[in-house]
Design a protein around this motif. Structure first.
Motif, PDB file in Angstrom:
ATOM      1  N   ARG A 129       0.854  -1.203   0.000  1.00  0.00           N
ATOM      2  CA  ARG A 129       0.000   0.000   0.000  1.00  0.00           C
ATOM      3  C   ARG A 129       0.886   1.248   0.000  1.00  0.00           C
ATOM      4  O   ARG A 129       0.633   2.209   0.731  1.00  0.00           O
ATOM      5  CB  ARG A 129      -0.920  -0.018   1.221  1.00  0.00           C
ATOM      6  CG  ARG A 129      -1.738  -1.290   1.354  1.00  0.00           C
ATOM      7  CD  ARG A 129      -2.778  -1.176   2.443  1.00  0.00           C
ATOM      8  NE  ARG A 129      -3.784  -0.170   2.127  1.00  0.00           N
ATOM      9  CZ  ARG A 129      -4.810   0.135   2.916  1.00  0.00           C
ATOM     10  NH1 ARG A 129      -4.956  -0.486   4.068  1.00  0.00           N
ATOM     11  NH2 ARG A 129      -5.676   1.060   2.569  1.00  0.00           N
ATOM     12  N   GLU A 132      -0.862   4.470  -0.744  1.00  0.00           N
ATOM     13  CA  GLU A 132      -2.141   4.634  -0.065  1.00  0.00           C
ATOM     14  C   GLU A 132      -1.998   5.106   1.370  1.00  0.00           C
ATOM     15  O   GLU A 132      -2.819   5.911   1.840  1.00  0.00           O
ATOM     16  CB  GLU A 132      -2.930   3.321  -0.090  1.00  0.00           C
ATOM     17  CG  GLU A 132      -3.304   2.861  -1.492  1.00  0.00           C
ATOM     18  CD  GLU A 132      -4.089   1.572  -1.459  1.00  0.00           C
ATOM     19  OE1 GLU A 132      -4.548   1.187  -0.363  1.00  0.00           O
ATOM     20  OE2 GLU A 132      -4.244   0.940  -2.511  1.00  0.00           O
ATOM     21  N   GLN A 133      -0.969   4.649   2.094  1.00  0.00           N
ATOM     22  CA  GLN A 133      -0.882   5.029   3.499  1.00  0.00           C
ATOM     23  C   GLN A 133       0.548   4.913   4.022  1.00  0.00           C
ATOM     24  O   GLN A 133       1.382   4.220   3.445  1.00  0.00           O
ATOM     25  CB  GLN A 133      -1.813   4.157   4.354  1.00  0.00           C
ATOM     26  CG  GLN A 133      -1.380   2.704   4.450  1.00  0.00           C
ATOM     27  CD  GLN A 133      -2.328   1.869   5.303  1.00  0.00           C
ATOM     28  OE1 GLN A 133      -3.530   2.136   5.337  1.00  0.00           O
ATOM     29  NE2 GLN A 133      -1.796   0.883   5.994  1.00  0.00           N
ATOM     30  N   LYS A 171      -3.833   8.079   5.825  1.00  0.00           N
ATOM     31  CA  LYS A 171      -4.306   7.770   4.474  1.00  0.00           C
ATOM     32  C   LYS A 171      -3.867   8.893   3.550  1.00  0.00           C
ATOM     33  O   LYS A 171      -4.214  10.054   3.765  1.00  0.00           O
ATOM     34  CB  LYS A 171      -5.827   7.617   4.443  1.00  0.00           C
ATOM     35  CG  LYS A 171      -6.370   7.325   3.038  1.00  0.00           C
ATOM     36  CD  LYS A 171      -7.873   7.164   3.051  1.00  0.00           C
ATOM     37  CE  LYS A 171      -8.284   5.836   3.654  1.00  0.00           C
ATOM     38  NZ  LYS A 171      -7.844   4.703   2.805  1.00  0.00           N
ATOM     39  N   GLY A 175      -4.776   7.638  -2.005  1.00  0.00           N
ATOM     40  CA  GLY A 175      -5.633   6.520  -1.643  1.00  0.00           C
ATOM     41  C   GLY A 175      -7.073   6.948  -1.379  1.00  0.00           C
ATOM     42  O   GLY A 175      -7.886   6.133  -0.941  1.00  0.00           O
ATOM     43  N   GLN A 203      -5.801   6.690 -10.955  1.00  0.00           N
ATOM     44  CA  GLN A 203      -4.553   5.932 -10.998  1.00  0.00           C
ATOM     45  C   GLN A 203      -3.849   6.058 -12.348  1.00  0.00           C
ATOM     46  O   GLN A 203      -2.619   6.007 -12.423  1.00  0.00           O
ATOM     47  CB  GLN A 203      -4.840   4.459 -10.708  1.00  0.00           C
ATOM     48  CG  GLN A 203      -5.430   4.193  -9.325  1.00  0.00           C
ATOM     49  CD  GLN A 203      -4.399   4.347  -8.221  1.00  0.00           C
ATOM     50  OE1 GLN A 203      -3.202   4.437  -8.474  1.00  0.00           O
ATOM     51  NE2 GLN A 203      -4.869   4.403  -6.986  1.00  0.00           N
TER      52      GLN A 203
END
Length: 293
Positions: A129, A132-133, A171, A175, A203
């Motif tokens: 991820r 995303e985070q 986050k 994301g 994306q």
């Protein structure tokens, strides 16, 4: 028997006389050597040369081996020093970048003194991820709470998604989706501001999606800066989010979606600031648009 002994004594005496005569003769200051002396000297010299040549050759081999060994050790040491020098260069460069980043972060902290900034450091980032985070080293004991805005010196990078006592998960904007929105605005000096909502991340183009929620006689232009509006009552106003790169209307022409490039580098995040917005006054507590779910 006595005759034989006298004869031996006589021969010995003659030999001593001849030896003394030869010694005296050899000690004279002569310019020319005798044939016998020359023969003996040449023979001795040839023998010495015959022995000296292989000895010198073997000695030279061992000296060359020692030189090669010393050269190898010196090269090894030099390579080590060069590696240490390069490592030191990289370390100095990283420290310089970190110092600049911390200075910029400190400047940013001073510019948002009306809020409660909590400085934090990214301690982990999952490869699965990555965009995303991230996880930071500050949690609830430091005043960090869910949905607080998180920024760097460049601008906003996301919000606190979950917190524990000592750490928190952030986050990132990359994301975000339709369930994680930010009230945003494009501020203009001589014209009315344009308001909208950051409602996700594309994306394919690597851009945030800004949906304009109100009609306006002015079109968004490329390069305009998108800021947090603060209308949701959670995020502070004026946090840089990104720059407009392209605007597309929907298929019915009722709304417009702007593709916004984040101003912060989402792939290189080290030091961040968690921004706690001050409690609104009673006359502004009616602001109801929720920015994050």
């Amino acid at each position: 028997m006595k005759v034989f002994q006298r004869k031996r004594l006589f021969i010995l005496l003659i030999g001593i006389i001849i030896l003394v005569a030869l010694i005296g003769y050899s000690m004279q200051d002569r310019k020319n050597e005798t044939i016998a002396e020359q023969f003996v000297k040449d023979t001795v010299g040839w023998a010495q040369n015959l022995v000296h040549t292989p000895v010198e050759y073997v000695t030279g081999i061992f000296e060359n081996i020692d030189d090669i060994k010393n050269t190898y050790e010196e090269n090894k040491l030099l390579r080590q020093k060069i590696a240490e020098y390069k490592s030191l260069q990289y370390e100095v460069q990283e420290l310089k970048e970190e110092n600049d980043e911390l200075r910029n972060t400190l400047d940013k902290t001073e510019s948002i003194r009306d809020y409660n900034p909590v400085q934090a450091t990214v301690i982990s980032r999952s490869p699965e991820r990555w965009i995303e985070q991230v996880t930071i080293n500050k949690g609830s004991q430091d005043g960090v709470e869910e949905n607080m805005a998180v920024i760097t010196a460049e601008g906003m990078i996301g919000k606190v998604d979950a917190e524990s006592k000592f750490t928190s998960t952030v986050k990132l904007l990359t994301g975000f989706d339709q369930f994680n929105r930010i009230s945003a605005t494009v501020s203009r000096e001589d014209e009315d501001d344009i308001h909208g909502m950051i409602e996700g991340y594309d994306q394919e183009s690597n851009h945030l999606l800004l949906r304009v929620v109100e009609e306006s006689d002015f079109d968004l232009e490329e390069g305009e800066l998108v800021l947090s509006s603060g209308m949701g009552g959670v995020f502070p106003a004026g946090l840089p989010i990104g720059e407009v790169k392209e605007v597309k209307p929907d298929e019915y022409g009722l709304t417009r979606t702007a593709f916004v490039e984040p101003v912060a580098d989402m792939y290189d995040i080290n030091n961040v600031i968690v921004v706690e917005r001050q409690q609104p006054n009673s006359d502004t507590s009616s602001e109801s648009e929720e920015e994050a779910s």
